[in-house]
Design a protein around this motif. Structure first.
Motif, PDB file in Angstrom:
ATOM      1  N   ARG A 107      13.549   7.248   0.133  1.00 23.40           N
ATOM      2  CA  ARG A 107      13.539   6.404   1.330  1.00 23.40           C
ATOM      3  C   ARG A 107      12.394   6.733   2.291  1.00 23.40           C
ATOM      4  N   GLU A 108      11.533   7.649   1.920  1.00 21.23           N
ATOM      5  CA  GLU A 108      10.361   7.962   2.736  1.00 21.23           C
ATOM      6  C   GLU A 108       9.160   7.174   2.212  1.00 21.23           C
ATOM      7  N   PRO A 109       8.494   6.388   3.082  1.00 26.91           N
ATOM      8  CA  PRO A 109       7.310   5.657   2.603  1.00 26.91           C
ATOM      9  C   PRO A 109       6.140   6.602   2.354  1.00 26.91           C
ATOM     10  N   LEU A 110       5.574   6.506   1.165  1.00 25.24           N
ATOM     11  CA  LEU A 110       4.398   7.299   0.821  1.00 25.24           C
ATOM     12  C   LEU A 110       3.275   6.354   0.427  1.00 25.24           C
TER      13      LEU A 110
ATOM     14  N   GLN B  76      -0.749  -1.134  -7.674  1.00 26.07           N
ATOM     15  CA  GLN B  76       0.451  -1.095  -8.490  1.00 26.07           C
ATOM     16  C   GLN B  76       1.680  -1.252  -7.605  1.00 26.07           C
ATOM     17  N   CYS B  77       2.804  -1.518  -8.248  1.00 24.27           N
ATOM     18  CA  CYS B  77       4.087  -1.628  -7.554  1.00 24.27           C
ATOM     19  C   CYS B  77       5.101  -0.759  -8.291  1.00 24.27           C
ATOM     20  N   TRP B  78       5.551   0.312  -7.644  1.00 21.24           N
ATOM     21  CA  TRP B  78       6.555   1.211  -8.213  1.00 21.24           C
ATOM     22  C   TRP B  78       7.762   1.256  -7.282  1.00 21.24           C
TER      23      TRP B  78
ATOM     24  N   THR C 296      -1.135   7.195  -9.568  1.00 13.26           N
ATOM     25  CA  THR C 296      -1.099   6.526  -8.275  1.00 13.26           C
ATOM     26  C   THR C 296       0.122   6.913  -7.448  1.00 13.26           C
ATOM     27  N   ILE C 297       1.236   7.309  -8.097  1.00 13.08           N
ATOM     28  CA  ILE C 297       2.382   7.817  -7.337  1.00 13.08           C
ATOM     29  C   ILE C 297       2.579   9.316  -7.526  1.00 13.08           C
ATOM     30  N   GLU C 298       2.116   9.876  -8.644  1.00 10.81           N
ATOM     31  CA  GLU C 298       2.296  11.309  -8.865  1.00 10.81           C
ATOM     32  C   GLU C 298       1.568  12.133  -7.806  1.00 10.81           C
TER      33      GLU C 298
ATOM     34  N   ASN D  41       0.818  -1.213   0.000  1.00  9.23           N
ATOM     35  CA  ASN D  41       0.000   0.000   0.000  1.00  9.23           C
ATOM     36  C   ASN D  41       0.852   1.263   0.000  1.00  9.23           C
ATOM     37  N   TYR D  42       2.167   1.121  -0.101  1.00 14.58           N
ATOM     38  CA  TYR D  42       3.052   2.272  -0.081  1.00 14.58           C
ATOM     39  C   TYR D  42       4.226   2.023  -1.014  1.00 14.58           C
ATOM     40  N   PHE D  43       4.930   3.100  -1.357  1.00 12.09           N
ATOM     41  CA  PHE D  43       6.184   3.015  -2.104  1.00 12.09           C
ATOM     42  C   PHE D  43       7.179   3.950  -1.431  1.00 12.09           C
TER      43      PHE D  43
END
Length: 373
Positions: free
Chosen positions: A16-19, A202-204, A33-35, A10-12
């Motif tokens: 190095r900071e989990p978002l 998704q996985c980024w 989804t990441i932008e 549920n995060y990426f």
């Protein structure tokens, strides 16, 4: 899991900071989804210095404003969108806009400028996105900051957008005069996603630019498979000189077919979130997308993962299946790259996968690309 069999969290990680991935069920089949979380992180870091409306290029955040509820001051923005008509949106061409701002946000928009998209007429200038990026730099006040995201990987002219590459992006400094020290660029790669369009996971990962050298737009996953996140900080004066001449770049054309999952194929039995098609009786697993193929040399690239005793034929046909152009038996998991010569214009051309036997079997197709040779 999607077609790469990775666990989807549920995060990426961003520096190095989990978002968290975008938490609203809108646009999550794309790079949004990441932008969106990256943009919120950027705005929050700039929050103390926001004393006037910031500028957003493209009316993107309108769909995600509720995510800014804990920080209402971050909703104070001017939206510039040439074509989208909505309350509070300025319908003005970016290149005609002159007001200076201390903060600018632009998510997956500049790559469309000068291309045939969203009402824009293709100018024939493949470097129009670079000119727009330089203009964004000039719109910044001294010390101001901008966050810009673009699709990144192999240099591609998709017709409706330009996918940036390292060589293309370096022209911003080498030819268009933006100071190299004004740019900080990070890169993200899509590794996997659920193979459906209803708010897929998704996985980024954040990566080095070299890891995206072969990344294609729309393959194997729809929309961008890699992005560049560009932080621009205004240093010194505006850049007004004409771009310096440079060696011509080689653009990869948009593939004729880029995926069996996301363009208009007919898939009679559907597929699951992992990309598997059920294959339990004789018949077509998929066929489509009904193309007109010009007389040219093409290359069909495909990969198959078969779970069970399936017997299949992959074929290319035209005239609603009446004319066979090419075929190949598929009896096991494999990868293929096949040249296909089209000697005359073919109407209603399709790629078809047919199962011959009755069996408890399933099959998925992580790669299916048809390109001009």
């Amino acid at each position: 899991m999607g077609i790469a069999d990775l666990e989807l969290f549920n995060y990426f990680l961003c520096d190095r900071e989990p978002l968290p991935y975008n938490q609203l069920p809108y646009g999550n089949c794309s790079e949004r989804t990441i932008e969106i979380p990256i943009a919120i992180r950027f705005l929050r870091r700039m929050e103390a210095g926001i004393r006037e409306p910031y500028l957003e290029i493209g009316n993107v955040f309108a769909n995600y404003l509720s995510l800014l509820d804990p920080h209402p001051e971050l909703k104070n923005r001017i939206v510039l969108d040439k074509f989208e008509e909505a309350p509070g949106v300025l319908n003005e061409d970016l290149m005609d806009y002159t007001r200076k701002h201390s903060l600018i946000l632009c998510l997956s928009t500049v790559e469309h400028i000068g291309q045939h998209a969203y009402g824009e007429q293709k100018s024939g200038d493949r470097e129009a996105p670079l000119l727009a990026l330089r203009h964004l730099y000039n719109l910044l006040e001294p010390g101001g900051s901008a966050l810009v995201t673009v699709p990144f990987g192999k240099l591609m002219d998709m017709g409706w957008l330009i996918q940036f590459s390292d060589e293309y992006l370096r022209l911003l400094t080498d030819s268009y005069g933006v100071p190299a020290e004004a740019l900080e660029i990070s890169y993200f790669r899509k590794l996997d996603m659920d193979m459906h369009l209803n708010n897929p996971k998704q996985c980024w990962i954040q990566c080095e630019k070299e890891e995206l050298a072969e990344a294609r737009f729309d393959s194997p996953f729809m929309f961008a498979n890699g992005i560049a996140v560009i932080h621009m900080r205004k240093i010194g004066r505006d850049v007004a000189s004409a771009p310096l001449a440079h060696e011509p770049l080689s653009f990869l054309s948009a593939p004729t077919v880029s995926s069996v999952y996301f363009i208009p194929f007919v898939r009679p039995a559907g597929f699951d979130k992992d990309g598997y098609f059920p294959a339990v009786r004789p018949g077509y697993i998929f066929y489509g997308p009904s193309l007109t193929l010009a007389p040219k040399n093409y290359v069909l690239q495909a990969s198959f993962e078969i779970d069970g005793p399936g017997e299949f034929t992959l074929e290319m046909t035209s005239n609603q299946g009446r004319r066979l152009l090419w075929s190949r038996s598929i009896l096991r998991s494999e990868q293929l790259s096949a040249p296909i010569v089209i000697e005359r214009e073919e109407q209603q051309a399709e790629i078809r996968l047919y199962q011959h036997n009755s069996a408890q079997c399933r099959i998925r197709v992580p790669l299916l690309i048809l390109t001009e040779a």
